[in-house]
Design a protein around this motif. Structure first.
Motif, PDB file in Angstrom:
ATOM      1  N   UNK A  91       0.821  -1.219   0.000  1.00 17.02           N
ATOM      2  CA  UNK A  91       0.000   0.000   0.000  1.00 17.02           C
ATOM      3  C   UNK A  91       0.851   1.262   0.000  1.00 17.02           C
ATOM      4  N   UNK A  92       0.353   2.296  -0.641  1.00 19.44           N
ATOM      5  CA  UNK A  92       1.004   3.608  -0.553  1.00 19.44           C
ATOM      6  C   UNK A  92       0.306   4.408   0.551  1.00 19.44           C
ATOM      7  N   UNK A  93       1.106   5.066   1.375  1.00 23.40           N
ATOM      8  CA  UNK A  93       0.519   5.843   2.484  1.00 23.40           C
ATOM      9  C   UNK A  93      -0.461   6.881   1.929  1.00 23.40           C
ATOM     10  N   UNK A  94      -0.100   7.484   0.799  1.00 25.29           N
ATOM     11  CA  UNK A  94      -0.988   8.520   0.235  1.00 25.29           C
ATOM     12  C   UNK A  94      -2.358   7.931  -0.139  1.00 25.29           C
ATOM     13  N   UNK A  95      -2.361   6.650  -0.564  1.00 24.25           N
ATOM     14  CA  UNK A  95      -3.643   6.015  -0.913  1.00 24.25           C
ATOM     15  C   UNK A  95      -4.463   5.731   0.342  1.00 24.25           C
ATOM     16  N   UNK A 118      -1.012   7.711  10.022  1.00 24.61           N
ATOM     17  CA  UNK A 118      -2.348   7.102   9.873  1.00 24.61           C
ATOM     18  C   UNK A 118      -3.227   7.472  11.077  1.00 24.61           C
ATOM     19  N   UNK A 119      -2.607   7.503  12.256  1.00 22.34           N
ATOM     20  CA  UNK A 119      -3.377   7.880  13.453  1.00 22.34           C
ATOM     21  C   UNK A 119      -3.846   9.324  13.333  1.00 22.34           C
ATOM     22  N   UNK A 120      -2.926  10.173  12.869  1.00 15.97           N
ATOM     23  CA  UNK A 120      -3.265  11.594  12.740  1.00 15.97           C
ATOM     24  C   UNK A 120      -4.439  11.795  11.774  1.00 15.97           C
ATOM     25  N   UNK A 121      -4.329  11.165  10.597  1.00 15.11           N
ATOM     26  CA  UNK A 121      -5.395  11.339   9.590  1.00 15.11           C
ATOM     27  C   UNK A 121      -6.698  10.710  10.086  1.00 15.11           C
ATOM     28  N   UNK A 122      -6.575   9.508  10.668  1.00  9.57           N
ATOM     29  CA  UNK A 122      -7.766   8.826  11.190  1.00  9.57           C
ATOM     30  C   UNK A 122      -8.490   9.713  12.193  1.00  9.57           C
ATOM     31  N   UNK A 123      -7.725  10.300  13.100  1.00 17.84           N
ATOM     32  CA  UNK A 123      -8.344  11.157  14.120  1.00 17.84           C
ATOM     33  C   UNK A 123      -8.989  12.390  13.496  1.00 17.84           C
ATOM     34  N   UNK A 124      -8.306  12.946  12.476  1.00 18.83           N
ATOM     35  CA  UNK A 124      -8.860  14.134  11.820  1.00 18.83           C
ATOM     36  C   UNK A 124     -10.248  13.846  11.253  1.00 18.83           C
ATOM     37  N   UNK A 125     -10.417  12.621  10.758  1.00 18.76           N
ATOM     38  CA  UNK A 125     -11.712  12.285  10.151  1.00 18.76           C
ATOM     39  C   UNK A 125     -12.725  11.822  11.202  1.00 18.76           C
TER      40      UNK A 125
END
Ligand SMILES: Cc1ncc(COP(=O)(O)O)c(C=O)c1O
Length: 445
Positions: free
Chosen positions: A190-194, A227-234
Motif C-alpha cells: 500500500x502507498x501511504x498517500x492512498x 495514519x493515526x493523525x489522519x484517522x483522528x482528523x476524520x
C-alpha cells in the motif's frame, strides 16, 4: 529483482558498504556490539549437529536460555507453598503481571499505565473492539488491509455482524461496513498517500481504522503516526495489531496518539508457543469508564477486589481491561525475554535490524534470478526485519530445497517465502549463508 542503483542509494543512506564475500559477513559480526545476545538463546540444531539457519522469529521466537529458571522458580514455589504462593512466592503471583508492565511498555513506547499483559492476541482484539468499535448512524465502518492476517479479518467481520444484528433489531439498514485497503493494480504493497485518500474520502463513515503495524505477508510497516493523525482528523478511532511490530520496530504508541493496540509475544518477543499477549490503551481513555467493556474480576479495583462485591469498578488504565487472573508460567517465560529486551534496548536492536535486513536485501540483489522477487518495501522505514520473497509460479520446491539445506524460513500461501533476520540472535554470517544456499538452490533448479 530491483536494479543495482537502488541498492547503492540504500547503502549510502545507511553509510554502509556491503560486500558479498563471507569475510565481510564475519567482520560485520565482529563489529556488532549486540553479537553476544545470540548466546542467550537456544538455536535449534540440524541432524548434522550444526545450528539451523533460523529466520522465523517473525512466527515463533527462539527460547531464551533463562526461561527455564524463571518457570522453575514458579514451579518450586507452587510445590512448596501451594496457594500461599499468591502472596509469599519469591515473585508473588498476585501482582506478577505488574513485574512485566514497565518492560513491555518500553518495548512499545508506552507509559506503564497504558500497557498490560493478558490473554491472547485475537481475544484482546475483540475485547478492545468492544470498547473502541462503536458504530453509530452512518459512522459504522472498519478499515483494514485487504490482506490482513485471517484472524483479524474474522474478528473484524464478526464484530461488524454482531453490531449489524443489533441494528437489524432496530430496523436500520445493513450495508457493507468493511473498507479493505488494497495495493494499486500491479503493486505489492500500500502507498501511504492512498491510505490517506481513502480515510479522507470516507471520513464521516469510518468508526475504526484497524491495521497491522507490519503486514504479516508483505512485511510492509505502516506509518502509524501519520495514519493515526489522519484517522483522528476524520473522527475515527485508530488501533493497531502489532503482532509483527512489537519487538521488531521502534514504536512510540503514546506519542503517536494511537487509541489502542494489541500484540502477541511469541514472535519477536520470544515468550514461547501461545505465549501471553500485550495490550495498549492510550491514557486519554484510561479514566473513561463510560466506554463499554467486557469485565472480569482481574480488571476490578485492586483495593476492593477481594471484598467480593457484585459491582464492577474498573482499574484506571489498561489494567482495567483484564478479565482473569493470568497464567503465571506464561508470564514467567515472557518476563525472561523482556529482561533481554531491556538489556539490549529497542533503539539499538532496531539499528542492527535495519543493517541486517539491508544486508540481506543487498545479497539477494546480487543473485541474478528472475524466479524470485522481493515484495517488501525497499525503504527501511517501511519495513521491519522481514523480507517477503515471492517465488514465480508459486513454485514451492525452492522453499523445500532451502529447508533441506538447514534453513528454517516459512512459506505463506500462495507464493511467498518469509525470511526474518532477528537482531537478537541472527548474525551477518547467518544471512550470508542463507543467501549462498538460496543462490545454489536457484542455480540447481
Ligand atoms: C497479524 C496477526 N494477527 C493475529 C494473529 C493471531 O494470533 P493469536 O492466535 O495469538 O490470536 C496472528 C498470528 O500469527 C498474526 O500474525
Amino acid at each position: 529483482m530491483k536494479c543495482k542503483a537502488h541498492y547503492y542509494n540504500l547503502m549510502q543512506n545507511h553509510s554502509l558498504n556491503f560486500e558479498s564475500s563471507e569475510s565481510f559477513a564475519l567482520e560485520s559480526d565482529k563489529q556488532d556490539a549486540l553479537r553476544h545476545f545470540r548466546e542467550k538463546f537456544y538455536i535449534p540444531k540440524q541432524a548434522n549437529g550444526e545450528d539451523v539457519l533460523y529466520f522465523t522469529g517473525n512466527s515463533l521466537g527462539l527460547q531464551p536460555k533463562t526461561v527455564r529458571a524463571f518457570i522453575e522458580q514458579e514451579l518450586k514455589d507452587w510445590e512448596t507453598l501451594g496457594v500461599e504462593g499468591h502472596f509469599h512466592a519469591k515473585n508473588p503471583w498476585m501482582p506478577y503481571h505488574e513485574f512485566l508492565t514497565e518492560k513491555m511498555a518500553n518495548v512499545v513506547g508506552a507509559k506503564p499505565s497504558e500497557t498490560v499483559v493478558m490473554n491472547s492476541l485475537t481475544v484482546n482484539l475483540h475485547l478492545l473492539m468492544v470498547s473502541f468499535y462503536r458504530p453509530h448512524g452512518k459512522r459504522n465502518k472498519i478499515v483494514i488491509e485487504k490482506n490482513a492476517f485471517p484472524s483479524d479479518q474474522y474478528a473484524v467481520q464478526s464484530q461488524i455482524r454482531f453490531h449489524q444484528r443489533q441494528n437489524a433489531k432496530r430496523k436500520t439498514q445493513n450495508e457493507d461496513w468493511l473498507i479493505e485497503l488494497a495495493p494499486r493494480e500491479g503493486e505489492n504493497y500500500l502507498r501511504t498517500q492512498d491510505i490517506e485518500k481513502i480515510l479522507e474520502e470516507n471520513g464521516d463513515e469510518i468508526a475504526l481504522v484497524l491495521l497491522g503495524g507490519v503486514n504479516y505477508y508483505t512485511g510492509q510497516a505502516f506509518d502509524m503516526r501519520r495514519i493515526t493523525e489522519i484517522g483522528h482528523k476524520t473522527g475515527a478511532v485508530v488501533g493497531f495489531d502489532l503482532a509483527h511490530a512489537a519487538g521488531n520496530l521502534f514504536l512510540q504508541l503514546h506519542d503517536w496518539n494511537v487509541d489502542f493496540a494489541a500484540w502477541c509475544s511469541y514472535k519477536y518477543l520470544n515468550s514461547g508457543p501461545g505465549g501471553i499477549a500485550g495490550v495498549f490503551v492510550h491514557e486519554r481513555h484510561s479514566e473513561n469508564f463510560e466506554l463499554p467493556r467486557f469485565a472480569g474480576w482481574w480488571g476490578h479495583d485492586k483495593k476492593t477486589r477481594f471484598l467480593m462485591g457484585d459491582e464492577f469498578v474498573p482499574i484506571k488504565g489498561a489494567e482495567g481491561w483484564q478479565l482473569s487472573n493470568p497464567p503465571i508460567f506464561q508470564l514467567a517465560a515472557l518476563r525472561a525475554s523482556l529482561d533481554i529486551f531491556e538489556e539490549a534496548g529497542m533503539k539499538k536492536l532496531r539499528e542492527k535490524s535495519v543493517k541486517l535486513t539491508n544486508y540481506l536485501e543487498f545479497l539477494l540483489s546480487e543473485i541474478q534470478a528472475d524466479r524470485i522477487e522481493i515484495i517488501t518495501p525497499n525503504n527501511p522505514n517501511e519495513r521491519g526485519c522481514q523480507l517477503s520473497i515471492r517465488v514465480k509460479n508459486a513454485d514451492k520446491s525452492l522453499f523445500k530445497s532451502i529447508t533441506t539445506r538447514g534453513v528454517i524460513a516459512d512459506w505463506r500461501e500462495p507464493d511467498v517465502i518469509r525470511v526474518a533476520p532477528v537482531p537478537l540472535y541472527n548474525s551477518f554470517a547467518d544471512v550470508w549463508k542463507f543467501a549462498e544456499i538460496l543462490k545454489d538452490c536457484l542455480i540447481k533448479k
